[in-house]
Enzyme design. Sequence first.
Site, PDB file in Angstrom:
ATOM      1  N   HIS B  61      40.678  42.338  52.312  1.00 21.26           N
ATOM      2  CA  HIS B  61      41.073  41.850  50.988  1.00 21.26           C
ATOM      3  C   HIS B  61      40.651  40.398  50.798  1.00 21.26           C
ATOM      4  CE1 HIS B  61      44.486  42.087  47.792  1.00 21.26           C
ATOM      5  NE2 HIS B  61      43.515  41.305  47.389  1.00 21.26           N
ATOM      6  N   HIS B  63      38.637  37.665  47.825  1.00 20.47           N
ATOM      7  CA  HIS B  63      38.025  37.437  46.512  1.00 20.47           C
ATOM      8  C   HIS B  63      36.879  36.455  46.707  1.00 20.47           C
ATOM      9  CE1 HIS B  63      41.244  39.502  44.293  1.00 20.47           C
ATOM     10  NE2 HIS B  63      42.013  39.056  45.269  1.00 20.47           N
ATOM     11  N   ARG B  65      34.557  35.787  44.321  1.00 21.79           N
ATOM     12  CA  ARG B  65      34.303  35.130  43.016  1.00 21.79           C
ATOM     13  C   ARG B  65      32.870  35.274  42.508  1.00 21.79           C
ATOM     14  NH1 ARG B  65      39.344  35.550  42.288  1.00 21.79           N
ATOM     15  NH2 ARG B  65      40.729  33.875  42.927  1.00 21.79           N
ATOM     16  N   ASN B  95      37.401  42.166  41.135  1.00 22.15           N
ATOM     17  CA  ASN B  95      37.753  41.460  39.886  1.00 22.15           C
ATOM     18  C   ASN B  95      36.850  40.261  39.652  1.00 22.15           C
ATOM     19  OD1 ASN B  95      38.915  40.096  42.041  1.00 22.15           O
ATOM     20  ND2 ASN B  95      40.650  39.350  40.840  1.00 22.15           N
ATOM     21  N   ASP B 155      42.782  45.541  41.875  1.00 19.08           N
ATOM     22  CA  ASP B 155      43.522  44.390  42.397  1.00 19.08           C
ATOM     23  C   ASP B 155      43.540  43.210  41.427  1.00 19.08           C
ATOM     24  OD1 ASP B 155      44.984  42.903  44.365  1.00 19.08           O
ATOM     25  OD2 ASP B 155      43.179  41.730  44.653  1.00 19.08           O
ATOM     26  N   HIS B 182      47.447  47.235  43.878  1.00 25.88           N
ATOM     27  CA  HIS B 182      48.183  45.982  43.702  1.00 25.88           C
ATOM     28  C   HIS B 182      49.476  46.406  42.994  1.00 25.88           C
ATOM     29  CE1 HIS B 182      48.413  41.661  42.092  1.00 25.88           C
ATOM     30  NE2 HIS B 182      49.298  42.299  41.353  1.00 25.88           N
ATOM     31  N   ASP B 308      43.886  38.188  51.399  1.00 27.29           N
ATOM     32  CA  ASP B 308      43.931  37.988  49.931  1.00 27.29           C
ATOM     33  C   ASP B 308      43.373  36.612  49.596  1.00 27.29           C
ATOM     34  OD1 ASP B 308      44.246  38.345  47.239  1.00 27.29           O
ATOM     35  OD2 ASP B 308      46.437  38.315  47.258  1.00 27.29           O
ATOM     36  N   GLY B 327      47.287  32.171  43.767  1.00 26.28           N
ATOM     37  CA  GLY B 327      46.320  32.483  44.814  1.00 26.28           C
ATOM     38  C   GLY B 327      46.259  31.433  45.902  1.00 26.28           C
TER      39      GLY B 327
END
Lengths: 316, 439
Positions: B61, B63, B65, B95, B155, B182, B308, B327
């Site tokens: 998990h 991110h 970006r 995402n 998510d 999520h 995360d 975050g």
Amino acid sequence: MIKHLLSMDQLSAGDITHILDTAEQLQGVTDRPIKKLPTLRGRTVCNLFYEASTRTRISFELAAKRLSADVINFSADSKSSVAKGESFKDTAWTLEAMGVDAIVVRHGSSGAPQQLSQWATASVINAGDGAHEHPTQALLDLFSMRQRFKDLSDLKVAIVGDIVHSRVARSNIKALVTMGAAVTVCGPPTLIPPGVRSWGVEVSYDLDAILVDLDVCYVLRVQAERQSEQLLPSLREYAALWGLNSKRLAHLPEHALVMHPGPMNRGVEIAADVSESPRSIILDQVANGLAVRMSLLYLMLGRTDDAEVAAGVTGA
Amino acid sequence: MSRYLISGGRVVDPASGRDGHADVLIAEGVVAGVAERIDAPDAERIDASGAVVAPAFVDMHAHLREPGREDEETIASASAAAACGGYSAICAMPNTDPVADSASVVEKVWRAGRAVGLVEVVAAGALSRNLEGHKLADLGEMAMSPARVRLFTDDGNGVQNSLLARRAMEYLAGFDAIYAEHCEDAALAAGGQMHEGERASVLGLRGIPAEAEEIMAARDIALAKLTGCRLHLLHVSTAGTVELVRRAKAEGAAVTAEATPHHFTLTDAALDGYDPNAKVNPPLRTGADRAAIVAGLADGTIDAIATDHAPHAPEEKDQELTYAPPGIAGLETALGLTITELVAPGHLTLMQAVARLASTPASILGLDGHGGPLAPGAPANVVVFDPHGSVTVDPARWASTARNTPFAGRVLTGRVLHTFFGGSETARDGAPLGAAVDA
């Protein structure tokens, strides 16, 4: 004295008494022909208001001016930097660069004054942040209660209404509990915050049941949007169950006072005739705000070794 | 290709069950040998005495970006951060902008990860088109693309529509893919800044109740039983969810779960100073929730430690708490927090910690060659870490572009010394290796 006033947590019973005693002395200044003290001459106080406010901003401005401070007002609703998208932190740094001594801040975001105090070297005074605190409101409320009751430690106070969204409730509960008063919060269950009993208060959902045994019935503003948030069926029902009307007023003990931090929704949390009754000290609260804020600015920003200042106060 | 002899370390390899001192030889990109003593005079010798040699970690998990917010993090910078954190594979959440809801986007992410070459970037796909929760994304095309997407999730949002959740699970079951949730009931959580409870009340911040997570976890477990789909619960944050997973597993449901280092380390007390870096979704919960997560990690109810990793630009975090995005960037603090909070106090053995960080997530994702076993012929995805070494968290020195962490200044036990990905050394003592970065 403390550098910043962010929360009533920072003040002991002794601190509160000292602030209120000083306010009492300063209140005399208002009655003089020349309503000014030189205490904060050369000091600059900035009112940084991110939320609309009439009484708090004017009260702070007047308090600072009565102490001879220079005052600048910065409101987010005017054509200011906020409209251009300047961040809170950059605004703080800008004020720093201009050398202000104190920032009186009102902000819709809980904790904003605390964040500001980490960025600025100026004293930060919380003039209301989100649903967190409004310490000077609590101080002026205590001052107003003390004018009538002398001793706060045995008072029975109910705070009625939208506790969960109220910074006034949080600061007043802390202040009253610190002074030894017995506080009950009362309102619909949806407007009572989770875990509120840990604040040292009683909880009641039945205003009529607690009215008969109160010294102060402190009524909070209830906003219309609480209906659309599914917190209330209707304002009409709220008024019927928790509104302070003349019938309920008749059940209050004769010596008991009615208070409200303003602005009022007459006909919702308080009936017009109640707000204007002799039991209501709502206008005293407003008037006392000035003395209490003068006291705070004096104690936080004033130079204690200034003989002229000391003479000015004791002569009052 | 370089040859490395990692000598004198304690090999902790959950997939083979090995826990003991051994030399590990890396050659031609693979593990060439694991034995009590190996002589390889031509190999670069890495002294691992006092250190642990383990399969490199797998983050389910993160991110990254990219595409869309390359100012916050890129696939390259996140890969470098992962290498520094001891990882050989990271799962990129969908995402992004555009959302990874089609084969072309997941393939682009996967190829960009390969081009960087510091870790395997595993692309996750969205469940619904544009993460809107209304129509299914191109699930089959993403699964069959070169990126071979195995994990699908919206998510950042929970899937609010139970019928869409059901259909997605039914569909994904046909690909043996994972529906990852999520868990958050949007209406219950709306406007929330932190965990709903005594602290939020005092701070005057709107709360997100534990039930917002648990209601959706319970629904998804029921739907997973109905559909036979594999369900993975992302970032479990409440004691109630841990118990739901424990019960579902006992009943034989195909459910797995992950928890983040910040949820097993911090509580909602971290918000007392209104620090936007402690604002995260799901929010930091109570001490009882934290204890339940630790217990869940210890007994295997929670399968994986996942970061995360959520990078945010400094100006976005440097705002009023209520405006700051949630975050925490976590790739470079995961091992330190795991050792400090779980292993040092005796909640997990080193073997269990490596299982949660490496072998179990690799096996959930079906990532061959990651997570061990460290056996001859296996791709050399290996981490060497000092379980007693201390490191002060200094985000200014991170390989990640992000600086948002509530742990800045904390001294953690557990230091990543070397990371190998496919036989190449990708990071050494907290710094990514230039040659590999340039590659």
